[in-house]
Write a protein that holds these residues in place. Structure first.
Motif, PDB file in Angstrom:
ATOM      1  N   GLN A 120       0.817  -1.208   0.000  1.00 18.32           N
ATOM      2  CA  GLN A 120       0.000   0.000   0.000  1.00 18.32           C
ATOM      3  C   GLN A 120       0.854   1.263   0.000  1.00 18.32           C
ATOM      4  O   GLN A 120       0.338   2.365   0.167  1.00 18.32           O
ATOM      5  CB  GLN A 120      -0.934   0.008   1.216  1.00 18.32           C
ATOM      6  N   GLN A 121       2.154   1.119  -0.225  1.00 23.31           N
ATOM      7  CA  GLN A 121       3.040   2.271  -0.233  1.00 23.31           C
ATOM      8  C   GLN A 121       3.398   2.661  -1.654  1.00 23.31           C
ATOM      9  O   GLN A 121       3.768   1.798  -2.471  1.00 23.31           O
ATOM     10  CB  GLN A 121       4.313   1.965   0.574  1.00 23.31           C
ATOM     11  N   TRP A 122       3.293   3.941  -1.932  1.00 28.24           N
ATOM     12  CA  TRP A 122       3.508   4.476  -3.278  1.00 28.24           C
ATOM     13  C   TRP A 122       4.415   5.696  -3.182  1.00 28.24           C
ATOM     14  O   TRP A 122       4.151   6.610  -2.416  1.00 28.24           O
ATOM     15  CB  TRP A 122       2.178   4.845  -3.911  1.00 28.24           C
ATOM     16  N   LEU A 123       5.463   5.706  -3.938  1.00 24.13           N
ATOM     17  CA  LEU A 123       6.399   6.819  -3.939  1.00 24.13           C
ATOM     18  C   LEU A 123       6.059   7.744  -5.099  1.00 24.13           C
ATOM     19  O   LEU A 123       6.121   7.344  -6.265  1.00 24.13           O
ATOM     20  CB  LEU A 123       7.840   6.300  -4.068  1.00 24.13           C
ATOM     21  N   LEU A 124       5.679   8.971  -4.751  1.00 20.91           N
ATOM     22  CA  LEU A 124       5.340   9.960  -5.786  1.00 20.91           C
ATOM     23  C   LEU A 124       6.462  10.981  -5.883  1.00 20.91           C
ATOM     24  O   LEU A 124       7.080  11.315  -4.908  1.00 20.91           O
ATOM     25  CB  LEU A 124       4.026  10.674  -5.459  1.00 20.91           C
TER      26      LEU A 124
END
Length: 105
Positions: free
Chosen positions: A101-105
């Protein structure tokens, strides 16, 4: 994955060539590519690509830069990596702190 309007969004390894793998998180809190936005219409549902309508609702996402989560505001669930049974289609799930559920933007 070259998805079109009203199709489920797909996940695939980065190829580094941009194109249909380029998404933007906008000031309106949409996740979009061209004129299509990530949209979710039901709990634990799949994420689809629909024409951006700028009315927020099912297309409103909140990014948390500390937890690295993308929360679908209407459902209060988070964008989650594809499940094993459908390995290329992400969905939304209750926040559980997992790396999927981790997203790097």
């Amino acid at each position: 994955m070259a998805r079109k309007d009203n199709e489920k969004v797909g996940i695939f390894n980065c190829h580094g060539m941009g194109g249909n793998q380029v998404f933007s998180y906008t000031a309106n809190k949409e996740i979009r590519t061209d004129d299509l936005c990530l949209d979710v219409s039901k709990l634990n549902g799949p994420v689809t690509m629909l024409k951006c309508h700028h009315l927020k609702g099912n297309q409103l996402w909140e990014y948390d830069p500390v937890k690295l989560t993308l929360q679908h505001v209407n459902s209060n669930q988070c964008l989650d990596k594809a499940m094993e049974e459908d390995s290329q289609v992400p969905s939304i799930r209750d926040l559980d702190g997992s790396w999927s559920q981790q997203w790097l933007l």
